[in-house]
Every structure is written in C-alpha cells, then in structure tokens.
Motif scaffolding. Structure first.
Motif, PDB file in Angstrom:
ATOM      1  N   CYS A  89     -14.965  74.865 -24.887  1.00 14.65           N
ATOM      2  CA  CYS A  89     -14.553  75.894 -25.832  1.00 14.65           C
ATOM      3  C   CYS A  89     -15.557  77.035 -25.739  1.00 14.65           C
ATOM      4  O   CYS A  89     -16.750  76.821 -25.830  1.00 14.65           O
ATOM      5  CB  CYS A  89     -14.521  75.331 -27.248  1.00 14.65           C
ATOM      6  SG  CYS A  89     -14.194  76.574 -28.497  1.00 14.65           S
ATOM      7  N   CYS A  92     -17.233  77.782 -29.706  1.00 15.21           N
ATOM      8  CA  CYS A  92     -18.224  76.891 -30.318  1.00 15.21           C
ATOM      9  C   CYS A  92     -18.949  75.992 -29.314  1.00 15.21           C
ATOM     10  O   CYS A  92     -19.879  75.294 -29.658  1.00 15.21           O
ATOM     11  CB  CYS A  92     -17.576  76.046 -31.414  1.00 15.21           C
ATOM     12  SG  CYS A  92     -16.445  74.804 -30.788  1.00 15.21           S
ATOM     13  N   PHE A  94     -17.763  73.441 -27.681  1.00 18.69           N
ATOM     14  CA  PHE A  94     -17.294  72.058 -27.674  1.00 18.69           C
ATOM     15  C   PHE A  94     -16.843  71.661 -26.276  1.00 18.69           C
ATOM     16  O   PHE A  94     -16.109  72.383 -25.626  1.00 18.69           O
ATOM     17  CB  PHE A  94     -16.146  71.888 -28.671  1.00 18.69           C
ATOM     18  CG  PHE A  94     -15.534  70.514 -28.678  1.00 18.69           C
ATOM     19  CD1 PHE A  94     -16.193  69.447 -29.270  1.00 18.69           C
ATOM     20  CD2 PHE A  94     -14.287  70.291 -28.085  1.00 18.69           C
ATOM     21  CE1 PHE A  94     -15.626  68.178 -29.261  1.00 18.69           C
ATOM     22  CE2 PHE A  94     -13.722  69.027 -28.083  1.00 18.69           C
ATOM     23  CZ  PHE A  94     -14.388  67.977 -28.672  1.00 18.69           C
ATOM     24  N   CYS A 113      -9.063  73.951 -29.160  1.00 18.37           N
ATOM     25  CA  CYS A 113     -10.280  73.215 -29.497  1.00 18.37           C
ATOM     26  C   CYS A 113     -10.061  72.332 -30.726  1.00 18.37           C
ATOM     27  O   CYS A 113      -9.372  72.722 -31.661  1.00 18.37           O
ATOM     28  CB  CYS A 113     -11.397  74.221 -29.756  1.00 18.37           C
ATOM     29  SG  CYS A 113     -12.945  73.474 -30.272  1.00 18.37           S
ATOM     30  N   CYS A 116     -12.537  74.327 -33.661  1.00 11.90           N
ATOM     31  CA  CYS A 116     -12.247  75.659 -34.193  1.00 11.90           C
ATOM     32  C   CYS A 116     -10.845  76.166 -33.872  1.00 11.90           C
ATOM     33  O   CYS A 116     -10.501  77.289 -34.209  1.00 11.90           O
ATOM     34  CB  CYS A 116     -13.303  76.659 -33.712  1.00 11.90           C
ATOM     35  SG  CYS A 116     -13.321  76.844 -31.927  1.00 11.90           S
TER      36      CYS A 116
HETATM   37 ZN   LIG Z   1     -14.232  75.446 -30.420  1.00 15.40          ZN
END
Ligand SMILES: [Zn+2]
Length: 140
Positions: A89, A92, A94, A113, A116
C-alpha cells in the motif's frame, strides 16, 4: 471439448509412463510365474519352488522400482519453487504477500488495502529459492 495439458511436468510424466509400462510387464511376468508355480506344485515341486522364487523376486523388484520412481517424481515437483507476489500500500505501507496469480505484473493495481482502503500495487514478483547453488533438473 478441449483440455489444456500442463507442460511443466510433461517430461516427468513421460519418463514415469515409460517406467510404469516396464513395471507392469515385470509384474505380469511375476504373476504368471507364481501361477505356473501353483500349477507345477503337484507334479514338479522342485521346479515349482524356482518359479515361486522368480515370481517373488519379480514382484519385489517391480514394487521397489515403482516406489523409487514415485519418490523421484515427488522430488521433481517439490524442487520447483513457488512464485510469490508482494503487494504494497503506497499510503500506509501495508505489505501483503500471496501466491503468484495469472496476470500479475509489477505496478499493477490490485485489491484495496486492508487498513486504509486505498488501492494497493504489486511491488515485486519473485521465485522463492530455498537451496543455494542447486538448480532443479530440467530434462528437456
Ligand atoms: Zn493502506
């Protein structure tokens, strides 16, 4: 009616089918020897014993070869490491790793994601190699 055949393990299956024919011929001969031994048991017990022995040797040999080939094929399949796709991601950071799927390419937008809900992209596609310096055998 069209069935797509996987060409990755075609070499392995070609070898195994050839070996299987030999194994089945040996097995058939061994069984014939055993049947002959049973028939000869009343009239010629000494010859019957030889046929019995031959039959058992044939049976043991064919089962042994069958077991060996099965193991070799299993090893061939295991030695092909899986392809992994890394998804990241951008928002963020991830990270998610999953098995490679048909149509995957780097920078492709995939599912949102989990944290988020922003669209994630594929950042890497690689083959996992467990053993260093050992190449899987390719009998082509
Ligand atoms: Zn994210």
């Amino acid at each position: 009616m069209s069935r797509s055949k996987s060409n990755t393990s075609s070499a392995a299956t070609r070898i195994s089918s050839f070996v299987l024919i030999i194994i089945f011929i040996t097995l058939a001969l061994a069984l014939a020897a055993l049947i002959l031994a049973i028939y000869l048991y009343n009239t010629e017990p000494t010859i019957a014993v030889y046929w019995l022995l031959l039959g058992f040797i044939g049976l043991a040999l064919s089962t042994y070869v069958l077991f060996q080939t099965r193991q070799r094929i299993l090893r061939l399949r295991i030695e092909t490491p899986p392809i992994t796709t890394t998804i990241e991601c951008r928002k963020c950071g991830f990270k998610s790793i999953r098995e490679f799927q048909r149509g995957d390419y780097v920078f492709k937008e995939v599912e949102p994601c989990q944290k988020c809900n922003e669209k994630m992209i594929i950042t890497a596609i690689y083959r996992e190699v467990r053993e260093k310096g050992k190449k899987p055998p390719f009998p082509y």
